[in-house]
Design a protein around this motif. Structure first.
Motif, PDB file in Angstrom:
ATOM      1  N   LYS A   1      82.561  38.507  19.490  1.00 34.94           N
ATOM      2  CA  LYS A   1      83.390  37.310  19.669  1.00 34.94           C
ATOM      3  C   LYS A   1      83.845  36.797  18.305  1.00 34.94           C
ATOM      4  CE  LYS A   1      81.194  35.578  23.934  1.00 34.94           C
ATOM      5  NZ  LYS A   1      80.370  36.732  24.336  1.00 34.94           N
ATOM      6  N   GLY A   2      82.912  36.773  17.356  1.00 34.84           N
ATOM      7  CA  GLY A   2      83.247  36.291  16.015  1.00 34.84           C
ATOM      8  C   GLY A   2      84.051  37.306  15.231  1.00 34.84           C
TER       9      GLY A   2
ATOM     10  N   ASN B   1      74.758  25.893  27.683  1.00 37.68           N
ATOM     11  CA  ASN B   1      75.229  27.009  28.521  1.00 37.68           C
ATOM     12  C   ASN B   1      76.415  26.686  29.421  1.00 37.68           C
ATOM     13  OD1 ASN B   1      73.410  28.957  27.565  1.00 37.68           O
ATOM     14  ND2 ASN B   1      71.789  28.046  28.780  1.00 37.68           N
ATOM     15  N   ILE B   2      77.017  25.529  29.239  1.00 37.18           N
ATOM     16  CA  ILE B   2      78.215  25.237  30.043  1.00 37.18           C
ATOM     17  C   ILE B   2      79.438  25.856  29.373  1.00 37.18           C
ATOM     18  CG2 ILE B   2      79.808  23.346  30.671  1.00 37.18           C
ATOM     19  CD1 ILE B   2      77.377  21.767  31.569  1.00 37.18           C
TER      20      ILE B   2
ATOM     21  N   GLN C   1      87.406  37.316  16.632  1.00 39.71           N
ATOM     22  CA  GLN C   1      87.873  35.950  16.893  1.00 39.71           C
ATOM     23  C   GLN C   1      88.403  35.776  18.313  1.00 39.71           C
ATOM     24  OE1 GLN C   1      89.947  34.077  13.582  1.00 39.71           O
ATOM     25  NE2 GLN C   1      88.959  35.448  12.128  1.00 39.71           N
ATOM     26  N   ASP C   2      87.576  36.194  19.274  1.00 38.92           N
ATOM     27  CA  ASP C   2      87.934  36.059  20.683  1.00 38.92           C
ATOM     28  C   ASP C   2      86.659  35.768  21.498  1.00 38.92           C
ATOM     29  OD1 ASP C   2      88.637  36.324  23.322  1.00 38.92           O
ATOM     30  OD2 ASP C   2      89.611  38.270  23.105  1.00 38.92           O
ATOM     31  N   PRO C   3      86.471  34.493  21.902  1.00 37.91           N
ATOM     32  CA  PRO C   3      85.225  34.123  22.598  1.00 37.91           C
ATOM     33  C   PRO C   3      85.105  34.695  24.004  1.00 37.91           C
ATOM     34  CG  PRO C   3      86.730  32.258  22.537  1.00 37.91           C
ATOM     35  CD  PRO C   3      87.361  33.346  21.698  1.00 37.91           C
TER      36      PRO C   3
ATOM     37  N   LEU D   1      77.048  37.854  20.963  1.00 38.21           N
ATOM     38  CA  LEU D   1      77.678  36.975  19.966  1.00 38.21           C
ATOM     39  C   LEU D   1      78.638  37.684  19.018  1.00 38.21           C
ATOM     40  CD1 LEU D   1      74.669  34.847  18.679  1.00 38.21           C
ATOM     41  CD2 LEU D   1      76.649  33.980  19.926  1.00 38.21           C
TER      42      LEU D   1
ATOM     43  N   ALA E   1      74.324  32.973  30.789  1.00 39.26           N
ATOM     44  CA  ALA E   1      74.373  32.396  29.439  1.00 39.26           C
ATOM     45  C   ALA E   1      72.966  32.040  28.971  1.00 39.26           C
ATOM     46  CB  ALA E   1      75.279  31.165  29.424  1.00 39.26           C
TER      47      ALA E   1
ATOM     48  N   SER F   1      80.357  29.045  28.775  1.00 38.42           N
ATOM     49  CA  SER F   1      80.235  30.163  27.827  1.00 38.42           C
ATOM     50  C   SER F   1      81.324  31.203  28.065  1.00 38.42           C
ATOM     51  CB  SER F   1      78.864  30.831  27.992  1.00 38.42           C
ATOM     52  OG  SER F   1      77.878  30.003  27.423  1.00 38.42           O
ATOM     53  N   ASP F   2      81.639  31.944  27.027  1.00 35.59           N
ATOM     54  CA  ASP F   2      82.543  33.094  27.092  1.00 35.59           C
ATOM     55  C   ASP F   2      83.960  32.725  27.536  1.00 35.59           C
ATOM     56  OD1 ASP F   2      80.092  34.270  26.530  1.00 35.59           O
ATOM     57  OD2 ASP F   2      79.837  35.127  28.508  1.00 35.59           O
ATOM     58  N   LEU F   3      84.363  31.472  27.268  1.00 35.21           N
ATOM     59  CA  LEU F   3      85.734  31.039  27.555  1.00 35.21           C
ATOM     60  C   LEU F   3      86.480  30.864  26.236  1.00 35.21           C
ATOM     61  CD1 LEU F   3      85.064  28.225  30.216  1.00 35.21           C
ATOM     62  CD2 LEU F   3      85.740  30.601  30.635  1.00 35.21           C
ATOM     63  N   THR F   4      87.792  30.703  26.324  1.00 34.16           N
ATOM     64  CA  THR F   4      88.536  30.401  25.101  1.00 34.16           C
ATOM     65  C   THR F   4      88.141  29.002  24.632  1.00 34.16           C
ATOM     66  OG1 THR F   4      90.385  29.352  26.226  1.00 34.16           O
ATOM     67  CG2 THR F   4      90.530  31.738  25.928  1.00 34.16           C
ATOM     68  N   LEU F   5      88.358  28.739  23.334  1.00 35.03           N
ATOM     69  CA  LEU F   5      87.993  27.454  22.751  1.00 35.03           C
ATOM     70  C   LEU F   5      88.646  26.297  23.518  1.00 35.03           C
ATOM     71  CD1 LEU F   5      86.424  26.277  20.311  1.00 35.03           C
ATOM     72  CD2 LEU F   5      88.561  26.277  19.054  1.00 35.03           C
TER      73      LEU F   5
ATOM     74  N   ASN G   1      79.959  29.857  15.195  1.00 38.38           N
ATOM     75  CA  ASN G   1      81.218  30.478  14.762  1.00 38.38           C
ATOM     76  C   ASN G   1      81.474  31.780  15.501  1.00 38.38           C
ATOM     77  OD1 ASN G   1      80.941  29.553  11.221  1.00 38.38           O
ATOM     78  ND2 ASN G   1      81.548  28.362  12.999  1.00 38.38           N
ATOM     79  N   LEU G   2      80.420  32.562  15.681  1.00 40.06           N
ATOM     80  CA  LEU G   2      80.563  33.817  16.419  1.00 40.06           C
ATOM     81  C   LEU G   2      80.892  33.514  17.875  1.00 40.06           C
ATOM     82  CD1 LEU G   2      77.503  35.899  15.065  1.00 40.06           C
ATOM     83  CD2 LEU G   2      79.900  36.207  14.446  1.00 40.06           C
ATOM     84  N   LYS G   3      80.099  32.627  18.487  1.00 40.19           N
ATOM     85  CA  LYS G   3      80.206  32.409  19.925  1.00 40.19           C
ATOM     86  C   LYS G   3      81.551  31.835  20.339  1.00 40.19           C
ATOM     87  CE  LYS G   3      77.667  30.772  23.834  1.00 40.19           C
ATOM     88  NZ  LYS G   3      78.748  30.042  24.458  1.00 40.19           N
ATOM     89  N   LEU G   4      82.075  30.928  19.518  1.00 36.87           N
ATOM     90  CA  LEU G   4      83.375  30.326  19.840  1.00 36.87           C
ATOM     91  C   LEU G   4      84.536  31.182  19.345  1.00 36.87           C
ATOM     92  CD1 LEU G   4      82.664  26.556  19.035  1.00 36.87           C
ATOM     93  CD2 LEU G   4      82.596  27.691  21.258  1.00 36.87           C
ATOM     94  N   GLY G   5      84.202  32.307  18.719  1.00 33.63           N
ATOM     95  CA  GLY G   5      85.269  33.175  18.218  1.00 33.63           C
ATOM     96  C   GLY G   5      85.984  32.591  17.015  1.00 33.63           C
ATOM     97  N   SER G   6      85.323  31.692  16.301  1.00 35.03           N
ATOM     98  CA  SER G   6      85.976  31.064  15.145  1.00 35.03           C
ATOM     99  C   SER G   6      86.085  32.024  13.970  1.00 35.03           C
ATOM    100  CB  SER G   6      85.192  29.818  14.698  1.00 35.03           C
ATOM    101  OG  SER G   6      85.011  28.943  15.773  1.00 35.03           O
ATOM    102  N   GLY G   7      85.161  32.956  13.877  1.00 36.44           N
ATOM    103  CA  GLY G   7      85.185  33.922  12.780  1.00 36.44           C
ATOM    104  C   GLY G   7      83.808  34.088  12.166  1.00 36.44           C
TER     105      GLY G   7
END
Lengths: 446, 446
Positions: free
Chosen positions: B340-341, A90-91, B344-346, B337, B400, A93-97, A293-299
């Motif tokens: 974000k995926g 949980n450290i 592609q924007d966390p 979740l 989180a 969260s919801d930030l850019t990669l 992948n979802l959480k980090l916005g990877s796709g």
């Protein structure tokens, strides 16, 4: 380091079991016979059962479990995680990669001690077992701490030795590169029966190219596999292509022979048709990490295309800092749901396919022993799921129940390698209170 | 029918609480004072606490709970479900919508008795409370059975009276239409303090247009709201437009005044920009049912666009046949979740926003009393979450933790309308065994 040794033959008889079979159906009223670390039989034949009783009833290590009609299914297999990252749950969260990784995660990771990492991994393994995972694939450092935690926890694991090492002996964290140490660790631990050891190829972006060649050489020489991150983000692919005359990482890795050995490729969020063809051609095992992948916005990984192409697809949670839990039932849930909505077709990805991804496909990827099914001769890795909860009533369809209704907290008992590691939600050999105490003591500063 | 009546003043004191506040932060070491069905104070002031003790300690209905530093947060609000469909859990998964609905679900629903429906709803409410839901919005028939179940369970609910009724008295299931009965039921039950009664406008495709007008009239006359399905599938929109000169259902409903009363519009999976503008203009409450939309292949609701437009977005599970559980933590998880995926924007959709959707936004949609927050004067609807689980350790970030790590099974105690309905995972007034027994007895044939 203490290596657990069996002193006598261990046997378990599970009676009155609803057994989840290899063909995705259930058989009720079965008796499962376990001897040493293998499944001897699944039967209703009283002669066989009585003979088993006669052989084992005088042994101290003979357990009889009455499953009470509850579900006995293969343990779940988590094919990609970084177990000690529970400490970073949980450290950021919801930030850019970039902000998350370089601003929040890495500065804290730099302050971890080997002891912290041991306890972080133990916490992860407790969380995994509680939610039904019996086998996992780990990638972190130092290797000795991970293996110690696996040996102590009782889990089955695939762990990889990396060429990058921190010098933990000095206060200063200096990373050095050497394969001698990786090879030494491989030789030392590869004999241990719950461990399968691969070489780590972190990624094409973190490792220099000469290293990638060296890792392939090592895996071939020592007849083992490689665990890698592959095509997690578009940026990683674009950056590599810019430096390598338009060649994609998957194409490059095929060229250097990385897929000629057994490979677990984590993520594969972005794949061209040719990438998928390469993965299929070389029987690469793909570890999908959907939540991460979802959480980090990877796709969104191309799960339906991978399945259609016949690639061995498996499920992983990734580390706790990008999930933020290690509950495989959530990955199962997502895999069964997401593509139906995305492509507006409720017939896409059957519940039974997802159960396979989370069990036998995963075991195929990680293990060098038969695993991932409740079948004669398979390793005795299984979970007993308490079906009495209101959210599991009525059952109606077992595959749908597992995929859409079941929760990690429904797992009552966990057997790994023929040993009961959790019984009625209590760990049999882990001191849970001590681990929790140690984890809570760790203060992570940037 | 038994209507529960309070015989004495009820008071609860919760000490040593980590309180989740209205502004999405936590306060530790707090004492929460509850009198009758409202929150009197959240304080550390010993004078106030002592006065409360002095006033209440001699009463038999005075409970003191030591939260032991655990999290006390608002109960979750499930803004769209069909509670008795627990009986159809996991039936017809992974089929097309037509096969599922007409081949599997409706043929079985036709064979349900009013008693089945009561027990189905009780099972649903047990499942909801177990996983932290204190208030829900229901749509099913017969109304009397749903209200009886709500009265017996202790939950807060918004239930709607429909113009379509089955004649349950005869063996033959004959549906008849009348608003007289709906109005009679509205008048009879609207006084009950845990119930808020709306009129049901099932959908533009199931109800004839003259009925839609009549429902708007009723809602206005009786100063209440409307619960409807809206834009769940593309087919429903296309079919309506084909019959109504290209007018979209949302545009039509605005025209007939359906949004001039308080409205809960379930699904809204497919919305044009103009649809969203209409919903915002009339303060329509949108109930997003993400799991159900994914599972049935209906699509992915435009959550980010709705949030950006300032619409009051809430979360629902839909019925158990299309989910297949009533665990709001899974909806929270998905809402936090998925986008974000997808984009592609966390940084899209913060954890704290999702907590609001599942608590205060939902309460705003369903209730005519202050609800959905731990705040002075709010109705005492709250849950105590046991933070001792390994998957909640370490906490690091409370929002989180709730969104990404917490599970329904972490809920230890549930208070609704100032009454402890579940204490340390045991229901205080529901006979769980009896309900389970009755539910398991029900055999659903096509």
């Amino acid at each position: 380091m203490l290596i657990y040794e069996r002193v006598s033959v261990i046997a378990i008889l599970i009676k009155n079991a609803m057994v989840y079979r290899e063909n995705n159906t259930i058989s009720c009223g079965m008796t499962i016979l376990i001897e040493e670390n293998k499944i001897l039989d699944i039967t209703t034949n009283t002669d066989i059962i009585n003979r088993f009783y006669d052989t084992h009833r005088l042994e101290t290590d003979f357990d009889v479990i009455d499953a009470g009609g509850n579900l006995v299914m293969p343990g779940l297999v988590n094919t990609h995680t970084h177990s000690p990252m529970t400490l970073l749950r949980n450290i950021g969260s919801d930030l850019t990669l970039q902000e998350w990784l370089f601003g929040e995660i890495i500065p804290r990771e730099c302050n971890l001690t080997p002891e912290n990492i041991y306890y972080g991994s133990m916490a992860a393994q407790m969380e995994m077992m509680r939610s039904g995972t019996t086998c996992f694939c780990d990638m972190y450092e130092p290797f000795e701490m991970l293996t110690k935690a696996v040996i102590d926890s009782g889990m089955r694991a695939n762990i990889c030795t990396a060429g990058l090492h921190n010098d933990w002996s000095t206060g200063e964290k200096r990373t050095y590169e050497t394969f001698d140490k990786s090879i030494e660790l491989f030789k030392k631990y590869n004999k241990y029966n719950r461990l399968n050891i691969f070489f780590e190829m972190h990624s094409v972006y973190l490792y220099r190219q000469e290293w990638l060649y060296r890792i392939v050489e090592c895996a071939k020489e020592y007849k083992t596999g490689i665990h890698m991150h592959l095509h997690e983000t578009i940026k990683e692919i674009d950056d590599f292509m810019a430096l390598n005359k338009g060649m994609r990482p998957t194409e490059f890795l095929e060229e250097i022979g990385a897929f000629d050995v057994k490979t677990v490729a984590a993520h594969c969020t972005h794949l061209s048709d040719n990438d998928i063809e390469i993965l299929k051609k070389h029987d690469v095992n793909v570890a999908i990490n959907m939540t991460s992948n979802l959480k980090l916005g990877s796709g969104i990984p191309p799960l339906t295309r991978l399945i259609d192409s016949g690639v061995n697809v498996t499920l992983g949670t990734d580390g706790c800092a990008s999930n933020n839990n290690l509950n495989m039932f959530e990955e199962i849930h997502l895999a069964a749901l997401l593509y139906k909505g995305l492509y507006q077709d409720p017939t896409l990805i059957k519940a039974s396919q997802v159960v396979d991804m989370a069990t036998k496909n995963g075991a195929h990827a990680l293990c060098d022993v038969p695993c991932g099914t409740i079948a004669k001769g398979s390793m005795a890795d299984m979970i007993i799921v308490d079906l009495s909860a209101i959210h599991l009533t009525p059952v109606n369809d077992i595959n749908a129940l597992i995929c859409y209704s079941m929760q990690g907290s429904d797992v009552d008992t966990v057997i790994i390698d023929g040993k009961i590691v959790m019984k009625q939600k209590k760990f049999t050999s882990i001191d849970e209170e001590k681990i929790m105490h140690e984890v809570k003591k760790i203060k992570l500063h940037k």
